[in-house]
Design a protein around this motif. Structure first.
Motif, PDB file in Angstrom:
ATOM      1  N   ASN A 212       0.788  -1.147   0.385  1.00 38.40           N
ATOM      2  CA  ASN A 212      -0.226  -0.286  -0.021  1.00 38.40           C
ATOM      3  C   ASN A 212       0.989   1.143   0.343  1.00 38.40           C
ATOM      4  OD1 ASN A 212      -1.365   2.074   0.281  1.00 38.40           O
ATOM      5  ND2 ASN A 212      -3.102   0.926   1.441  1.00 38.40           N
ATOM      6  N   SER A 213       0.399   2.143  -0.689  1.00 46.47           N
ATOM      7  CA  SER A 213       1.651   3.181  -1.094  1.00 46.47           C
ATOM      8  C   SER A 213       1.373   4.518  -0.156  1.00 46.47           C
ATOM      9  CB  SER A 213       0.755   4.143  -2.368  1.00 46.47           C
ATOM     10  OG  SER A 213       1.422   3.588  -3.404  1.00 46.47           O
ATOM     11  N   SER A 214       0.028   4.670   0.767  1.00 44.59           N
ATOM     12  CA  SER A 214       0.302   4.820   2.210  1.00 44.59           C
ATOM     13  C   SER A 214       1.044   4.619   2.946  1.00 44.59           C
ATOM     14  CB  SER A 214      -1.147   4.879   2.923  1.00 44.59           C
ATOM     15  OG  SER A 214      -1.399   3.239   2.748  1.00 44.59           O
ATOM     16  N   ALA A 215       1.885   3.402   3.168  1.00 39.91           N
ATOM     17  CA  ALA A 215       3.268   3.543   3.890  1.00 39.91           C
ATOM     18  C   ALA A 215       4.127   4.013   3.664  1.00 39.91           C
ATOM     19  CB  ALA A 215       3.391   1.814   3.936  1.00 39.91           C
ATOM     20  N   TYR A 216       4.537   4.541   2.242  1.00 37.99           N
ATOM     21  CA  TYR A 216       5.186   5.592   1.825  1.00 37.99           C
ATOM     22  C   TYR A 216       5.306   7.293   2.011  1.00 37.99           C
ATOM     23  CZ  TYR A 216       6.367   1.075   0.398  1.00 37.99           C
ATOM     24  OH  TYR A 216       6.896  -0.601  -0.515  1.00 37.99           O
ATOM     25  N   SER A 217       4.340   7.384   3.347  1.00 40.93           N
ATOM     26  CA  SER A 217       4.313   9.059   3.632  1.00 40.93           C
ATOM     27  C   SER A 217       5.751   9.312   4.170  1.00 40.93           C
ATOM     28  CB  SER A 217       2.958   9.581   4.318  1.00 40.93           C
ATOM     29  OG  SER A 217       3.088   8.889   5.533  1.00 40.93           O
ATOM     30  N   THR A 218       5.903  10.932   4.302  1.00 40.68           N
ATOM     31  CA  THR A 218       7.160  11.113   4.693  1.00 40.68           C
ATOM     32  C   THR A 218       6.670  10.946   6.424  1.00 40.68           C
ATOM     33  OG1 THR A 218       7.329  12.322   2.925  1.00 40.68           O
ATOM     34  CG2 THR A 218       8.376  12.250   5.018  1.00 40.68           C
ATOM     35  N   LYS A 219       5.931  11.122   6.327  1.00 36.30           N
ATOM     36  CA  LYS A 219       5.777  11.031   7.964  1.00 36.30           C
ATOM     37  C   LYS A 219       5.357   9.956   8.193  1.00 36.30           C
ATOM     38  CE  LYS A 219       1.644  11.475  11.704  1.00 36.30           C
ATOM     39  NZ  LYS A 219       0.177  11.260  11.505  1.00 36.30           N
ATOM     40  N   ASN A 220       4.529   8.400   8.088  1.00 31.98           N
ATOM     41  CA  ASN A 220       5.542   6.980   8.873  1.00 31.98           C
ATOM     42  C   ASN A 220       6.890   6.704   8.767  1.00 31.98           C
ATOM     43  OD1 ASN A 220       2.449   6.901   8.636  1.00 31.98           O
ATOM     44  ND2 ASN A 220       2.113   6.509   6.438  1.00 31.98           N
ATOM     45  N   ILE A 221       7.574   6.884   7.420  1.00 34.93           N
ATOM     46  CA  ILE A 221       9.168   6.898   6.466  1.00 34.93           C
ATOM     47  C   ILE A 221       9.670   7.724   8.446  1.00 34.93           C
ATOM     48  CG2 ILE A 221      11.117   7.604   5.794  1.00 34.93           C
ATOM     49  CD1 ILE A 221       8.949   5.659   4.184  1.00 34.93           C
ATOM     50  N   CYS A 222       9.419   8.899   8.260  1.00 32.87           N
ATOM     51  CA  CYS A 222       9.908   9.386   9.987  1.00 32.87           C
ATOM     52  C   CYS A 222       9.763   9.168  11.078  1.00 32.87           C
ATOM     53  CB  CYS A 222       9.354  11.222   9.377  1.00 32.87           C
ATOM     54  SG  CYS A 222      10.503  11.976   8.663  1.00 32.87           S
ATOM     55  N   ASN A 223       8.503   8.218  10.547  1.00 33.21           N
ATOM     56  CA  ASN A 223       8.361   7.627  12.116  1.00 33.21           C
ATOM     57  C   ASN A 223       9.498   6.312  12.487  1.00 33.21           C
ATOM     58  OD1 ASN A 223       6.399   9.463  13.033  1.00 33.21           O
ATOM     59  ND2 ASN A 223       4.449   8.289  12.469  1.00 33.21           N
ATOM     60  N   ASP A 224       9.166   5.533  11.212  1.00 40.69           N
ATOM     61  CA  ASP A 224       9.967   4.475  10.977  1.00 40.69           C
ATOM     62  C   ASP A 224      11.488   5.195  11.528  1.00 40.69           C
ATOM     63  OD1 ASP A 224       8.124   3.135  10.239  1.00 40.69           O
ATOM     64  OD2 ASP A 224       9.582   2.512   8.433  1.00 40.69           O
ATOM     65  N   ILE A 225      11.824   5.732  10.686  1.00 40.45           N
ATOM     66  CA  ILE A 225      13.250   6.334  11.183  1.00 40.45           C
ATOM     67  C   ILE A 225      13.367   6.349  12.937  1.00 40.45           C
ATOM     68  CG2 ILE A 225      15.000   7.742  11.167  1.00 40.45           C
ATOM     69  CD1 ILE A 225      14.877   6.011   8.799  1.00 40.45           C
ATOM     70  N   SER A 226      12.240   7.089  13.662  1.00 34.10           N
ATOM     71  CA  SER A 226      12.812   7.244  15.108  1.00 34.10           C
ATOM     72  C   SER A 226      12.479   5.746  15.138  1.00 34.10           C
ATOM     73  CB  SER A 226      11.258   8.449  15.029  1.00 34.10           C
ATOM     74  OG  SER A 226      10.707   8.902  16.438  1.00 34.10           O
ATOM     75  N   ALA A 227      11.672   5.004  15.325  1.00 35.28           N
ATOM     76  CA  ALA A 227      11.765   4.240  16.387  1.00 35.28           C
ATOM     77  C   ALA A 227      13.104   3.219  15.995  1.00 35.28           C
ATOM     78  CB  ALA A 227      10.393   3.263  15.107  1.00 35.28           C
ATOM     79  N   LEU A 228      13.903   3.441  14.850  1.00 37.73           N
ATOM     80  CA  LEU A 228      15.227   2.715  14.734  1.00 37.73           C
ATOM     81  C   LEU A 228      15.925   3.150  15.510  1.00 37.73           C
ATOM     82  CD1 LEU A 228      16.762   0.944  13.215  1.00 37.73           C
ATOM     83  CD2 LEU A 228      17.243   2.815  11.033  1.00 37.73           C
ATOM     84  N   LEU A 229      16.397   4.482  15.467  1.00 35.56           N
ATOM     85  CA  LEU A 229      16.894   5.241  16.560  1.00 35.56           C
ATOM     86  C   LEU A 229      16.877   4.736  18.019  1.00 35.56           C
ATOM     87  CD1 LEU A 229      16.981   8.946  15.317  1.00 35.56           C
ATOM     88  CD2 LEU A 229      18.970   7.250  14.350  1.00 35.56           C
ATOM     89  N   ASP A 230      15.159   4.846  18.152  1.00 39.70           N
ATOM     90  CA  ASP A 230      14.718   4.331  19.626  1.00 39.70           C
ATOM     91  C   ASP A 230      15.082   2.919  19.979  1.00 39.70           C
ATOM     92  OD1 ASP A 230      13.837   6.915  20.232  1.00 39.70           O
ATOM     93  OD2 ASP A 230      11.837   5.977  19.574  1.00 39.70           O
ATOM     94  N   PHE A 231      15.089   2.064  19.548  1.00 41.80           N
ATOM     95  CA  PHE A 231      15.515   0.433  18.807  1.00 41.80           C
ATOM     96  C   PHE A 231      17.407   0.279  19.189  1.00 41.80           C
ATOM     97  CE2 PHE A 231      17.469  -3.149  16.718  1.00 41.80           C
ATOM     98  CZ  PHE A 231      16.992  -4.327  17.677  1.00 41.80           C
ATOM     99  N   LEU A 232      18.077   1.751  18.976  1.00 41.13           N
ATOM    100  CA  LEU A 232      18.897   1.363  19.053  1.00 41.13           C
ATOM    101  C   LEU A 232      19.900   2.391  20.370  1.00 41.13           C
ATOM    102  CD1 LEU A 232      20.059   1.951  15.851  1.00 41.13           C
ATOM    103  CD2 LEU A 232      20.517  -0.001  16.479  1.00 41.13           C
ATOM    104  N   ALA A 233      18.480   3.130  21.340  1.00 32.71           N
ATOM    105  CA  ALA A 233      19.099   3.753  22.431  1.00 32.71           C
ATOM    106  C   ALA A 233      19.969   4.657  21.930  1.00 32.71           C
ATOM    107  CB  ALA A 233      19.736   2.356  23.262  1.00 32.71           C
TER     108      ALA A 233
END
Length: 319
Positions: A82-103
């Motif tokens: 689904n293309s909606s997964a690739y909105s910049t808000k969603n991508i930024c949330n992913d990057i934020s979550a990745l940083l959280d995962f890495l503490a």
């Protein structure tokens, strides 16, 4: 770390809190000083973590932890349909979550192409995770503020002809056509500047099967095969970024994102003088919204290190 051997880098995968599986390089220097801000590098289209292969080693050897994800839809990272997964808000949330995962509480975000656009938006969606004493280096795509009125891809292509390729990529037909012509398509994308092809001709060439792969490609055979192997998985994910124009506008309008980046945030923007999609007017316009914008036309690896070093020196002089 050998740029011609992907296996010499430190690969990791993680299931992050947004539910996505991300593959990423996590290169930690020997005798790492955790007080130094990590660098997270975001790639563009059509690329992968491999696009940063020449920068990871030099930056790591200078003491920086370097994190380079395969962005959503690329490489070994999840590819939602689904293309909606690739909105910049969603991508930024992913990057934020990745940083959280890495503490990692704060990082220097470096982006190229779509990654550059995402880096600028990350500074708006998640300003608390940007290392304010460092910077947001951006490559190729200058900062543009959230729009007050929606502009469709078709309108943008009419107003800015050099962006005509985005209209083609936004169409559903481009997915199968690019997949069927993957090798010659990559040959076009990675052409040398002297043999650059007008993006407005891309749709015509692919539709009429007139693409010919030549020796004018910047990639050698080994590098080309790496990209071919990764993109054989499919192009729906990578092309979906171009299909989120209206969604991005609606998300930013609803959130009332500010037009200006934080005044204490230094930003380095690097661009190519022969890049038709980055006219001087766009670079100048970015100065209106970024109070500490530095521009450069230089080699990426050394220029970013020079800028990070200069900021560190300036901080020490104020202490």
């Amino acid at each position: 770390m050998n740029p011609i051997d992907p296996q010499t880098f430190d690969h990791r995968t993680a299931q992050i809190s947004t539910g996505r599986l991300y593959h990423f390089i996590d290169q930690i220097p020997k005798d790492y000083d955790p007080t130094r801000p990590p660098l997270i590098c975001l790639h563009g289209f059509p690329d992968s973590w491999f696009g940063w292969r020449h920068q990871i080693g030099p930056w790591c050897r200078q003491g920086f932890r370097v994190i380079v994800p395969d962005m959503l839809g690329y490489g070994e990272t999840d590819m939602p349909q689904n293309s909606s997964a690739y909105s910049t808000k969603n991508i930024c949330n992913d990057i934020s979550a990745l940083l959280d995962f890495l503490a990692i509480p704060k990082a220097v975000v470096i982006g190229h192409d779509w990654g550059s656009y995402t880096a600028g938006r990350f500074a708006l969606w998640h300003p608390d995770q940007i290392h304010h004493r460092r910077d947001v280096p951006r490559l190729s795509i200058p900062y543009v503020p959230p729009k007050e009125q929606h502009m469709s891809v078709e309108e943008m292509a009419r107003k800015y002809p050099s962006y005509g390729y985005q209209m083609y990529f936004a169409s559903e037909s481009s997915t199968s056509e690019v997949e069927e012509n993957l090798v010659p398509f990559l040959g076009i994308v990675f052409r040398t500047p002297e043999k650059a092809l007008s993006w407005s001709k891309l749709d015509e060439l692919i539709t009429n099967k007139q693409i010919n792969f030549t020796n004018d490609c910047l990639l050698n055979e080994h590098e080309l095969q790496f990209y071919v192997f990764r993109f054989q998985r499919g192009m729906r994910g990578p092309l979906s970024y171009y299909r989120t124009t209206k969604m991005r506008f609606e998300e930013e309008k609803e959130a009332q994102l500010p037009a200006h980046l934080l005044p204490n945030l230094p930003v380095l923007f690097m661009y190519g003088t022969k890049d038709a999609t980055c006219p001087p007017s766009a670079v100048q316009n970015a100065h209106k919204f970024i109070s500490r914008l530095n521009t450069a036309q230089d080699r990426v690896t050394t220029q970013v290190l020079r800028f990070l070093s200069s900021l560190g020196s300036a901080q020490q002089s104020r202490m």
